[in-house]
Scaffold this motif. Sequence first.
Motif, mmCIF file in Angstrom:
data_model
loop_
_atom_site.group_PDB
_atom_site.id
_atom_site.type_symbol
_atom_site.label_atom_id
_atom_site.label_comp_id
_atom_site.label_asym_id
_atom_site.label_seq_id
_atom_site.Cartn_x
_atom_site.Cartn_y
_atom_site.Cartn_z
ATOM 1 N N HIS A 154 -9.054 -92.090 30.378
ATOM 2 C CA HIS A 154 -9.082 -93.303 29.247
ATOM 3 C C HIS A 154 -10.791 -93.378 29.107
ATOM 4 O O HIS A 154 -12.193 -94.058 30.286
ATOM 5 N N LEU A 171 -13.980 -88.113 18.968
ATOM 6 C CA LEU A 171 -12.751 -88.664 18.770
ATOM 7 C C LEU A 171 -11.747 -87.609 19.278
ATOM 8 O O LEU A 171 -10.898 -87.878 20.022
ATOM 9 N N ARG A 175 -8.626 -86.897 21.915
ATOM 10 C CA ARG A 175 -7.796 -87.006 21.304
ATOM 11 C C ARG A 175 -6.906 -85.984 22.244
ATOM 12 O O ARG A 175 -5.459 -85.981 22.311
ATOM 13 N N LYS A 176 -7.180 -84.526 21.007
ATOM 14 C CA LYS A 176 -6.805 -83.296 21.285
ATOM 15 C C LYS A 176 -6.654 -82.540 22.988
ATOM 16 O O LYS A 176 -5.746 -82.662 23.011
ATOM 17 N N GLU A 180 -7.493 -90.681 26.335
ATOM 18 C CA GLU A 180 -6.821 -91.776 25.926
ATOM 19 C C GLU A 180 -8.666 -92.857 25.491
ATOM 20 O O GLU A 180 -9.482 -92.276 26.090
ATOM 21 N N VAL A 181 -8.363 -93.553 24.274
ATOM 22 C CA VAL A 181 -9.776 -93.569 22.988
ATOM 23 C C VAL A 181 -9.913 -95.125 22.930
ATOM 24 O O VAL A 181 -8.946 -95.208 22.451
ATOM 25 N N ASP A 201 -5.019 -91.507 14.079
ATOM 26 C CA ASP A 201 -5.938 -90.801 15.595
ATOM 27 C C ASP A 201 -5.548 -91.722 16.509
ATOM 28 O O ASP A 201 -5.584 -91.059 17.226
ATOM 29 N N GLY A 202 -4.763 -92.666 16.804
ATOM 30 C CA GLY A 202 -4.202 -93.087 17.998
ATOM 31 C C GLY A 202 -5.391 -93.972 18.832
ATOM 32 O O GLY A 202 -5.212 -92.976 20.137
ATOM 33 N N PHE A 203 -6.031 -94.678 18.621
ATOM 34 C CA PHE A 203 -6.791 -94.662 19.873
ATOM 35 C C PHE A 203 -6.994 -96.648 19.125
ATOM 36 O O PHE A 203 -6.345 -97.559 18.395
#
Lengths: 310, 183
Positions: A154, A171, A175-176, A180-181, A201-203
């Motif tokens: 994280h 970011l 993520r890649k 977790e960001v 981007d799922g953050f």
Amino acid sequence: MKHLLSIADLDREEILAILDTAISMHEVQGRDVKKLPTLRGRTIINFFFEDSTRTRASFEIAGKWMSADTINLTGKGTSVSKGESLRDTVLTIDAMGVDMMVIRHPASGAPRQIADWVDCSIVNAGDGTHEHPSQALLDAYTLRRSLGDLDGRHVAIVGDLTHSRVLRSNLLCLRKLGAEVTLVAPPTLMPAGIAGWASTDGFTVSYDLDAVLPTVDAVMMLRVQRERMSGGYFPTAKEYAVTYGLTARRLALLQDHAVIAHPGPMNRGLEISAEAADAARSLVLDQVSAGVAVRMSILYHLLAGEGSAQ
Amino acid sequence: MSDAQNSPPGGREVLASDDIRRGLKRIAHEILEANKGPEGLVLLGIPTRGVPLARRLAEVIQEVEGADVPTGSLDITMYRDDLRSQPTRPVERMELPVEGIDDKVVVLVDDVLYSGRTIRAALDALTDLGRPRAVRLAVLVDRGHRDLPIRADHVGKNLPTSRTERVLVRLGDLDGVEGVWIQ
């Protein structure tokens, strides 16, 4: 891989290949003879239309340690200041037969536009508030060295997100790599349309630094870019430091293993306190040192192999 | 990189596991004889298969002399002269003994000696890493066809080949099978 324009163009395997090669490059920094013959005969122009200390020096050292010929140009003192268009200027340099241009430009998207015009490889060394991919790669490299695999880790990115080019690249990169960001900033410095980013981007986004700090493995503090600010984004520097700065009090909120990163240059006393900047868990100087290794790796991947720019 | 498989690669087998073991034992004795003992020796394997071969030579020397000879690996990717004509290669780790290589007798260890270009690159890399007192070369197989004036000091087996043939070395530690085949 011919250009490095955006982290968005790289897949996870390509990112890992650059980071893994950088481990070997880092070893060269510890040698008496800091020189590899790999890019002998290649010419790299560092074309910086904006001021920079570490990125430019880092690319220049990386090129020299790989035995490439590196030349630095700035916007000032070139034909650009005489009124020549950017296109004509870069076409002129390209016609001299260079192999790569490393471009820093205040306009977002300028390196990608230049890549369409010229034959040589282009590396984006920071374009406006858009991206800074080599910085994101060196940040990921530094965090990986300190924390191990970033999958499931994280990371909080904190500060002036609106004006940061490091944010978007970091970011995407984190993520890649499976991290977790959480983005933390005052509402005035949170980029417009962040909600749209969030869905893709799922953050997560937070405005409460104190609540986020105990949950992170790494906190990345971004510089408050006062030179880019035309209006008042926060009442006073003191208030910013109290609400969003990594103060001595906030250091104590971090888990024991958590580390601190800052891409520099730092505003001590504003976004980061001297205690945090100089703490044992601070990776600030590790990031600078890793910068040369990661940029050597980038040069290797873009210029050494088959199909690279001739 | 390794075409690692757990089954023999096919073709004519020219060295079996026992032959490799005997060849390495002889090379270890030759190294000790040439150096008049194990003092000052460093064995540097060239990835991929030179690294376990260097380790095995060190084990034989340990058995014979009771002395620990430092080993390491010398990645030569960055020193190759064919980088522009090949896809980008992954870079292997460089691992040097903590004692360094200054004033040591460095024995480069590789599986197959062919054109000599790998060894030329290794000599360049060594120059950047320090100043050994002497550099020697030990290879499991010398298949000829040199492009450069380079000669091995210690050879497990001289193997006359044509340029169209392939020599495949497989080592138990890496590949599951062990032997040398010509295809």
